[in-house]
Design a protein around this motif. Structure first.
Motif, PDB file in Angstrom:
ATOM      1  N   ILE B 422     -42.165   6.609 -25.853  1.00 47.73           N
ATOM      2  CA  ILE B 422     -43.059   5.444 -25.941  1.00 47.73           C
ATOM      3  C   ILE B 422     -44.139   5.528 -24.856  1.00 47.73           C
ATOM      4  O   ILE B 422     -45.323   5.358 -25.113  1.00 47.73           O
ATOM      5  CB  ILE B 422     -42.255   4.129 -25.797  1.00 47.73           C
ATOM      6  N   VAL B 423     -43.700   5.831 -23.627  1.00 41.44           N
ATOM      7  CA  VAL B 423     -44.667   5.919 -22.520  1.00 41.44           C
ATOM      8  C   VAL B 423     -45.690   7.018 -22.787  1.00 41.44           C
ATOM      9  O   VAL B 423     -46.895   6.851 -22.567  1.00 41.44           O
ATOM     10  CB  VAL B 423     -43.933   6.205 -21.191  1.00 41.44           C
ATOM     11  N   TYR B 424     -45.206   8.147 -23.299  1.00 43.26           N
ATOM     12  CA  TYR B 424     -46.133   9.268 -23.546  1.00 43.26           C
ATOM     13  C   TYR B 424     -46.527   9.335 -25.012  1.00 43.26           C
ATOM     14  O   TYR B 424     -46.614  10.392 -25.608  1.00 43.26           O
ATOM     15  CB  TYR B 424     -45.489  10.584 -23.074  1.00 43.26           C
ATOM     16  N   SER B 425     -46.782   8.174 -25.618  1.00 43.78           N
ATOM     17  CA  SER B 425     -47.235   8.149 -27.011  1.00 43.78           C
ATOM     18  C   SER B 425     -48.677   8.635 -27.060  1.00 43.78           C
ATOM     19  O   SER B 425     -49.306   8.891 -26.036  1.00 43.78           O
ATOM     20  CB  SER B 425     -47.134   6.733 -27.557  1.00 43.78           C
ATOM     21  N   LYS B 426     -49.208   8.704 -28.270  1.00 41.33           N
ATOM     22  CA  LYS B 426     -50.571   9.218 -28.483  1.00 41.33           C
ATOM     23  C   LYS B 426     -51.628   8.456 -27.687  1.00 41.33           C
ATOM     24  O   LYS B 426     -52.654   8.996 -27.318  1.00 41.33           O
ATOM     25  CB  LYS B 426     -50.913   9.108 -29.971  1.00 41.33           C
ATOM     26  N   LEU B 427     -51.352   7.163 -27.441  1.00 44.45           N
ATOM     27  CA  LEU B 427     -52.355   6.345 -26.752  1.00 44.45           C
ATOM     28  C   LEU B 427     -52.550   6.785 -25.305  1.00 44.45           C
ATOM     29  O   LEU B 427     -53.573   6.531 -24.703  1.00 44.45           O
ATOM     30  CB  LEU B 427     -51.910   4.879 -26.766  1.00 44.45           C
ATOM     31  N   ASN B 428     -51.538   7.434 -24.763  1.00 44.23           N
ATOM     32  CA  ASN B 428     -51.600   7.837 -23.362  1.00 44.23           C
ATOM     33  C   ASN B 428     -52.255   9.221 -23.220  1.00 44.23           C
ATOM     34  O   ASN B 428     -51.589  10.232 -23.129  1.00 44.23           O
ATOM     35  CB  ASN B 428     -50.180   7.844 -22.779  1.00 44.23           C
TER      36      ASN B 428
END
Lengths: 194, 454
Positions: B422-428
């Protein structure tokens, strides 16, 4: 059509009234030995320096350094026993393609970058210093200036046709940044200081 | 394709990117060493910048003065509003002289005008004679750097290209052998060329002469052997006086490669006896850039490439990722002026670290202009939805103290306890190739309050 449109557009879009600054040469004063500095820089850029000793002639140096040179063009008029191919303004530049060695009188050297100024008056065919396999520039030791500002002062009154500052032999680093001497111009440059 | 996508392509070969990065940084270090060896270097930069500013404010008069003096010396002067006119003028000169074989030395302007395909379509042979340019020409590519056109190629790649085009022996990429083979091949081209095309480094209003700088000697081999010499220059190449060359020639090569001066600095003032010399003065969008007060200083550029060598983005993304004739930081402030939509991602290809402005020999405020282009672009060019929404949310959060404190707590909580995917999802985007910093229990404000109590 282009000319008027361009000039009009510049006139409409340019900023106004920015004065031309003057350079203050006092910023470049350095206590250096011009000859030593020139010799160092000329070698940094890949050239060779030959300081003529009192017992030597230019011819001795050339015979020693270029024992295999056959087709020689001497524009410095300093050779006596070595035969020189004579060229003139009428020479077709393409006829110079097999020249092994050209000797040209340099007008002055520049200490900060090892460059030597030569002008068309000293070589009748412009392509000569570039097309020759090896190039020798003869330079009087006293004729070395500190930097390019002095250099341009020295040539400010010349007859303007063609002239060139040459600093070292032709070179390239276009293949993986590896320095290779001898690209399209002369393979080596030697300055003989007299 | 946006810069980031093209950069991703370039980054697929990690070893090559690392080499590219280091090679260019090495050139930057040579520049430093060379510049620091000149007493009064900063004065030179100040004067150079001042001369260029003066040039822009008097550009029309200097061009007229230049034209008059050049004509008096027997040089023919032409004017072209755009690339098309430039190419047509060159074609006409070649046709008038029945020239079929052309040798060219490096000129970013003729790249910008796409002169080669234009001439080739008319059955004219054009050979690029700068070794780097020759390599990219036979590879059917464009230069990826303005001073080091083939910096993106490995020596093994050059070896293969030469085997195919020059019939060389496999050498494992021996630079001396390959350079010498190219020398032989290009000699032949020089000797048989009908016309030579060169760029112009400086054009002097006071004398009507031009100066061309090369290390290889190719501009001179071309122009002195052929019967016709055509030199193409952008309007901004003008300098007022010959003595100004003292300033620029001291800066140019040191900034470019760390050399104290290029091997050849050739001063052309008159055509040789029996030969023709033409100069084509080109606008192609430059007067439009002149009209933009915030961006006109980009026209000071003397094309040394120092901003590219120092740029952390350029070094790790390669020149082709910019998809523009002039890549790197200077290209990123020039190109949006030509086509804002096509080049809208370029001003964002920067960390705004300012290193480009620090090394620029004519003191162009490159990083400030990059920032200014960003402000123009977000207004005029549609931005990606994700970027737009994130910035909108960020704007809201940063404007509201309670919301800001709450979000901070949330973020610290999430970074500590949320699963990695979740933390390193695409948005990040930050987390793509690196980890976020370790999260502490409190923010600065809380930490400070605790500290003060002690």
């Amino acid at each position: 059509m282009g000319r008027e449109a361009i000039l009009k557009s510049i006139k409409e879009n340019k900023p106004t009234g920015i004065p031309l600054p003057e350079i203050d040469l006092n910023n470049f004063i350095e206590d250096i030995n011009l000859l030593e500095e020139f010799k160092e820089k000329a070698q940094v850029v890949g050239g060779t320096i030959n300081e003529l000793e009192s017992s030597e002639t230019i011819e001795d140096v050339i015979k020693k350094q270029y024992p295999n040179a056959k087709e020689i063009v001497d524009c410095s008029k300093k050779l006596t026993s070595l035969t020189s191919i004579s060229i003139s303004e009428e020479t077709n530049p393409k006829d110079l393609q097999n020249i092994d060695l050209a000797i040209i009188q340099g007008e002055f050297g520049v200490a900060e970058n090892g460059a030597v100024w030569i002008s068309e008056n000293s070589f009748p065919v412009r392509v000569l210093p570039f097309i020759t396999n090896d190039l020798v520039l003869v330079l009087e030791k006293e004729k070395i200036c500190q930097h390019m500002h002095e250099g341009f002062q020295l040539i400010s009154e010349r007859e303007r046709t063609f002239g060139v500052f040459i600093s070292g032999p032709s070179k390239t680093a276009d293949i993986e940044q590896c320095l290779v001497v001898g690209a399209q111009g002369a393979m080596s440059l030697s300055v003989i200081l007299i | 394709m946006a810069h980031a996508e093209k950069a991703t392509e370039f980054n697929k070969d990690e070893a090559k990117v690392n080499w590219h990065d280091k090679a260019l940084w090495y050139v930057r270090e040579k520049r430093d060493k060379s510049a620091h060896g000149v007493i009064g270097w900063e004065h030179l930069r100040d004067v150079a910048s001042g001369i260029k500013a003066n040039v822009l404010s008097n550009l029309d008069n200097y061009l007229i003065e230049f034209e008059k003096n050049a004509q008096n010396n027997g040089i023919k002067v032409h004017w072209a509003s755009d690339a098309k006119e430039h190419n047509e003028i060159v074609s006409k000169i070649l046709a008038d002289n029945n020239a079929k074989k052309v040798v060219k030395s490096k000129s970013m302007l003729t790249e910008e005008c796409h002169l080669n395909p234009h001439l080739e379509a008319q059955g004219i042979e054009v050979v690029d004679t700068d070794l780097g340019e020759y390599i990219v020409q036979i590879a059917k590519e464009t230069p990826s750097h303005i001073v080091l056109p083939a910096i993106h190629k490995t020596k093994e790649e050059v070896d293969e290209l030469f085997q195919e085009h020059l019939g060389t022996e496999p050498s494992g990429g021996n630079p001396e052998y390959l350079t010498n083979e190219a020398r032989k091949h290009l000699r032949n081209k020089f000797l048989n060329a009908d016309a030579a095309i060169t760029g112009v480094n400086f054009a002097i209003a006071e004398t009507g002469g031009i100066v061309v700088c090369t290390n290889e000697g190719n501009a001179d081999m071309g122009s002195h052997l052929a019967n016709v010499h055509i030199a193409s220059m952008g309007i901004e190449k003008i300098i007022p006086k010959e003595k100004n060359l003292g300033v620029f020639l001291r800066l140019l090569a040191r900034s470019a490669t760390g050399q104290p001066i290029t091997t050849y600095s050739s001063h052309f003032n008159k055509p040789a006896k029996g030969k023709e010399m033409h100069i084509v003065i080109v606008d192609n969008g430059r007067t439009e850039q002149l009209s933009r007060e915030d961006f006109r200083a980009s026209l000071h550029c003397i094309r040394c490439g120092a901003c590219m060598n120092t740029c952390p983005i350029y070094r790790r993304s390669g020149g082709h990722s910019y998809d523009a004739t002039i890549p790197g930081p200077i290209g990123s402030i020039l190109s949006p002026g030509k086509d804002l939509t096509k080049h809208s991602s370029l001003p964002f290809a920067s960390t705004l670290c300012g290193s480009c402005s620090n090394v620029c020999p004519v003191k162009i405020n490159i990083h400030e202009q990059l920032y200014k282009w960003r402000q123009v672009i977000v207004k005029d060019v549609k931005q990606p939805v994700v970027k737009k929404s994130i910035l909108k949310v960020a704007g809201g959060v940063l404007a509201n103290r309670k919301l800001y404190n709450f979000s901070g707590r949330m973020a610290r909580f999430m970074l500590k306890y949320a699963p990695r995917f979740i933390v390193y999802s695409k948005l990040n985007a930050w987390g793509k190739a690196r980890d976020l910093p370790e999260v502490k229990g409190q923010n600065f404000d809380q930490w400070y309050k605790v500290k003060r109590k002690k």
